[in-house]
Design a protein around this motif. Structure first.
Motif, PDB file in Angstrom:
ATOM      1  N   MET A   1      14.132   3.586  -2.314  1.00  0.00           N
ATOM      2  CA  MET A   1      14.365   2.647  -1.128  1.00  0.00           C
ATOM      3  C   MET A   1      16.422   2.490  -1.097  1.00  0.00           C
ATOM      4  O   MET A   1      16.391   1.554  -0.868  1.00  0.00           O
ATOM      5  CB  MET A   1      14.060   1.627  -0.634  1.00  0.00           C
ATOM      6  N   ALA A   2      16.926   3.070  -0.748  1.00  0.00           N
ATOM      7  CA  ALA A   2      18.779   3.048  -0.666  1.00  0.00           C
ATOM      8  C   ALA A   2      19.104   2.685   1.281  1.00  0.00           C
ATOM      9  O   ALA A   2      20.269   2.155   0.797  1.00  0.00           O
ATOM     10  CB  ALA A   2      19.106   4.626  -1.335  1.00  0.00           C
TER      11      ALA A   2
ATOM     12  N   ALA B   1      18.124  -3.325   8.427  1.00  0.00           N
ATOM     13  CA  ALA B   1      18.581  -4.232   9.210  1.00  0.00           C
ATOM     14  C   ALA B   1      17.174  -5.526   8.651  1.00  0.00           C
ATOM     15  O   ALA B   1      15.905  -4.877   8.731  1.00  0.00           O
ATOM     16  CB  ALA B   1      18.456  -4.192  10.617  1.00  0.00           C
ATOM     17  N   ASP B   2      17.390  -6.889   8.654  1.00  0.00           N
ATOM     18  CA  ASP B   2      16.750  -7.623   8.208  1.00  0.00           C
ATOM     19  C   ASP B   2      16.072  -7.864   9.694  1.00  0.00           C
ATOM     20  O   ASP B   2      14.520  -8.938   9.724  1.00  0.00           O
ATOM     21  CB  ASP B   2      17.396  -8.667   7.436  1.00  0.00           C
TER      22      ASP B   2
ATOM     23  N   THR C   1      12.082  -8.102  10.347  1.00  0.00           N
ATOM     24  CA  THR C   1      11.518  -6.952  10.317  1.00  0.00           C
ATOM     25  C   THR C   1      10.280  -7.207   8.656  1.00  0.00           C
ATOM     26  O   THR C   1      11.454  -8.274   8.330  1.00  0.00           O
ATOM     27  CB  THR C   1      12.632  -6.104  10.589  1.00  0.00           C
ATOM     28  N   VAL C   2       9.699  -6.429   8.345  1.00  0.00           N
ATOM     29  CA  VAL C   2       9.197  -6.291   7.289  1.00  0.00           C
ATOM     30  C   VAL C   2       9.813  -5.727   7.054  1.00  0.00           C
ATOM     31  O   VAL C   2      10.802  -4.693   6.508  1.00  0.00           O
ATOM     32  CB  VAL C   2       7.538  -5.546   8.025  1.00  0.00           C
ATOM     33  N   ASP C   3       9.508  -6.136   5.257  1.00  0.00           N
ATOM     34  CA  ASP C   3      10.670  -5.111   3.977  1.00  0.00           C
ATOM     35  C   ASP C   3       9.904  -4.385   3.635  1.00  0.00           C
ATOM     36  O   ASP C   3       8.666  -4.700   2.699  1.00  0.00           O
ATOM     37  CB  ASP C   3      10.541  -6.792   3.418  1.00  0.00           C
ATOM     38  N   ILE C   4      10.530  -3.014   3.424  1.00  0.00           N
ATOM     39  CA  ILE C   4       9.812  -1.674   3.498  1.00  0.00           C
ATOM     40  C   ILE C   4       9.321  -1.518   2.224  1.00  0.00           C
ATOM     41  O   ILE C   4       8.214  -1.808   1.484  1.00  0.00           O
ATOM     42  CB  ILE C   4       9.798  -0.752   4.052  1.00  0.00           C
ATOM     43  N   LEU C   5      10.615  -2.449   1.418  1.00  0.00           N
ATOM     44  CA  LEU C   5      10.286  -1.954  -0.233  1.00  0.00           C
ATOM     45  C   LEU C   5       9.549  -2.509  -0.221  1.00  0.00           C
ATOM     46  O   LEU C   5       8.488  -2.490  -1.487  1.00  0.00           O
ATOM     47  CB  LEU C   5      11.614  -2.153  -0.839  1.00  0.00           C
TER      48      LEU C   5
ATOM     49  N   GLY D   1      14.814   0.059  -5.826  1.00  0.00           N
ATOM     50  CA  GLY D   1      15.279  -0.274  -4.656  1.00  0.00           C
ATOM     51  C   GLY D   1      16.817  -0.673  -4.953  1.00  0.00           C
ATOM     52  O   GLY D   1      17.461  -0.203  -5.913  1.00  0.00           O
ATOM     53  N   PHE D   2      17.797  -1.437  -3.921  1.00  0.00           N
ATOM     54  CA  PHE D   2      18.887  -0.860  -4.507  1.00  0.00           C
ATOM     55  C   PHE D   2      19.308  -2.275  -4.036  1.00  0.00           C
ATOM     56  O   PHE D   2      18.628  -2.670  -3.067  1.00  0.00           O
ATOM     57  CB  PHE D   2      19.338  -0.021  -3.108  1.00  0.00           C
ATOM     58  N   ALA D   3      20.593  -3.297  -4.232  1.00  0.00           N
ATOM     59  CA  ALA D   3      21.222  -4.496  -3.967  1.00  0.00           C
ATOM     60  C   ALA D   3      22.320  -4.397  -3.319  1.00  0.00           C
ATOM     61  O   ALA D   3      23.117  -3.806  -4.159  1.00  0.00           O
ATOM     62  CB  ALA D   3      20.766  -5.122  -5.296  1.00  0.00           C
ATOM     63  N   ALA D   4      22.378  -4.321  -1.855  1.00  0.00           N
ATOM     64  CA  ALA D   4      23.798  -4.290  -1.376  1.00  0.00           C
ATOM     65  C   ALA D   4      24.525  -5.877  -2.078  1.00  0.00           C
ATOM     66  O   ALA D   4      23.472  -6.819  -0.738  1.00  0.00           O
ATOM     67  CB  ALA D   4      23.736  -3.891  -0.049  1.00  0.00           C
TER      68      ALA D   4
ATOM     69  N   LYS E   1      16.538 -10.372  -7.347  1.00  0.00           N
ATOM     70  CA  LYS E   1      15.704  -9.504  -6.544  1.00  0.00           C
ATOM     71  C   LYS E   1      15.171  -8.119  -6.967  1.00  0.00           C
ATOM     72  O   LYS E   1      14.070  -8.207  -6.161  1.00  0.00           O
ATOM     73  CB  LYS E   1      17.154  -8.304  -5.498  1.00  0.00           C
TER      74      LYS E   1
HETATM   75  N1  CTP Z   1      14.651  -3.612   2.712  1.00  0.00           N
HETATM   76  C1  CTP Z   1      13.815  -2.656   2.625  1.00  0.00           C
HETATM   77  N2  CTP Z   1      13.091  -3.653   4.182  1.00  0.00           N
HETATM   78  C2  CTP Z   1      13.815  -4.439   4.710  1.00  0.00           C
HETATM   79  C3  CTP Z   1      15.661  -4.715   3.944  1.00  0.00           C
HETATM   80  C4  CTP Z   1      15.422  -4.277   2.752  1.00  0.00           C
HETATM   81  O1  CTP Z   1      12.475  -1.785   2.291  1.00  0.00           O
HETATM   82  N3  CTP Z   1      13.435  -5.207   5.592  1.00  0.00           N
HETATM   83  C5  CTP Z   1      14.923  -2.872   0.535  1.00  0.00           C
HETATM   84  C6  CTP Z   1      15.823  -2.049   1.035  1.00  0.00           C
HETATM   85  O2  CTP Z   1      15.972  -0.888   1.126  1.00  0.00           O
HETATM   86  C7  CTP Z   1      16.392  -2.453  -0.285  1.00  0.00           C
HETATM   87  C8  CTP Z   1      15.769  -3.533  -1.040  1.00  0.00           C
HETATM   88  O3  CTP Z   1      15.102  -4.107   0.160  1.00  0.00           O
HETATM   89  O4  CTP Z   1      15.751  -1.409  -1.555  1.00  0.00           O
HETATM   90  C9  CTP Z   1      17.771  -4.950  -1.182  1.00  0.00           C
HETATM   91  O5  CTP Z   1      18.117  -5.123   0.648  1.00  0.00           O
HETATM   92  P1  CTP Z   1      19.318  -6.048   0.474  1.00  0.00           P
HETATM   93  O6  CTP Z   1      19.739  -5.291   1.807  1.00  0.00           O
HETATM   94  O7  CTP Z   1      19.922  -5.570  -0.656  1.00  0.00           O
HETATM   95  O8  CTP Z   1      17.910  -7.572   0.024  1.00  0.00           O
HETATM   96  P2  CTP Z   1      17.477  -8.347   1.217  1.00  0.00           P
HETATM   97  O9  CTP Z   1      15.742  -8.158  -0.259  1.00  0.00           O
HETATM   98  O10 CTP Z   1      17.649  -7.743   2.414  1.00  0.00           O
HETATM   99  O11 CTP Z   1      18.142  -9.587   0.816  1.00  0.00           O
HETATM  100  P3  CTP Z   1      19.426 -10.515   1.315  1.00  0.00           P
HETATM  101  O12 CTP Z   1      19.727  -9.706   2.488  1.00  0.00           O
HETATM  102  O13 CTP Z   1      18.752 -11.691   1.334  1.00  0.00           O
HETATM  103  O14 CTP Z   1      20.977  -9.783   0.498  1.00  0.00           O
END
Ligand code: CTP
Length: 181
Positions: A55-56, A60-61, A87-91, A103-106, A118
């Motif tokens: 999951m790169a 959108a959260d 939104t749902v956390d897909i990963l 996973g990727f951490a931005a 994370k």
């Molecule tokens: N991700 C996901 N679904 C989401 C949000 C994030 O699958 N709704 C995945 C991203 O693709 C990535 C990882 O979770 O591989 C981390 O995403 P990141 O945006 O760095 O972190 P968040 O989990 O959104 O946490 P935060 O915003 O607090 O840094």
């Protein structure tokens, strides 16, 4: 995401790329999505029979709680408050035994410790840290600088092309696939 898909394909993987940016042609299957919900549905379906999920995407959260048909009229208002839902956390929700998840951490700054957190929170096998504030790399650039966090240790990849970053991530994935789990 595209560099990772290309790299996996060149190494002989059966690749499916789920993306909001399907413009350029690819030698593997590409599923175009427009929203976090559409991405979640496409990834969940594909991950059910996959060995590896990467999951790169900077998903959108939050999304607007309600959508308006047509337009939101100004109506003399001086401000407008939009209500947003998670939104749902897909990963995290794609987790299942036998699926290797990456996973990727931005992170907004050199916050490697936050990225390590994370990895634990999402229970992923690999977490790729990148600093979205670092100059000239990451989103919108052909280059990146990453740190790949694995249970066995961390690999720093100094600034280089995204293809070279993808190769380093693919190496880490191959090491895990080759090791008994
Ligand atoms: N991700 C996901 N679904 C989401 C949000 C994030 O699958 N709704 C995945 C991203 O693709 C990535 C990882 O979770 O591989 C981390 O995403 P990141 O945006 O760095 O972190 P968040 O989990 O959104 O946490 P935060 O915003 O607090 O840094």
């Amino acid at each position: 995401g595209r560099a990772l898909a290309d790299e996996a394909y060149l190494r002989g993987a059966h690749v499916l790329l789920v993306t909001t940016q399907p413009e350029s042609a690819a030698p593997y299957e590409v599923v175009a999505v427009a929203t976090a919900d559409e991405m979640a549905a496409a990834v969940t379906e594909a991950a059910a029979s996959a060995d590896v999920l990467v999951m790169a995407a900077a998903v959108a959260d939050f999304r607007p709680s309600a959508a308006t048909e047509g337009k939101i009229e100004r109506g003399g208002r001086e401000s407008l408050t939009l209500e947003l839902d998670r939104t749902v956390d897909i990963l995290a929700t794609a987790a299942r035994p036998g699926l290797l998840r990456v996973g990727f951490a931005a992170e907004a700054g050199p916050q490697l410790a936050r990225a390590r957190g994370k990895k634990a929170a999402k229970g992923v096998d690999l977490l790729v840290f990148n600093d979205i504030l670092a100059e000239g790399v990451g989103i919108g650039s052909d280059e990146n600088e990453i740190t790949i966090i694995a249970a066995e240790g961390e690999t720093h990849v100094p600034r280089t092309t995204k293809q070279a970053c993808a190769a380093a991530v693919a190496d880490a994935i191959e090491r895990l696939l080759d090791s008994p789990r």
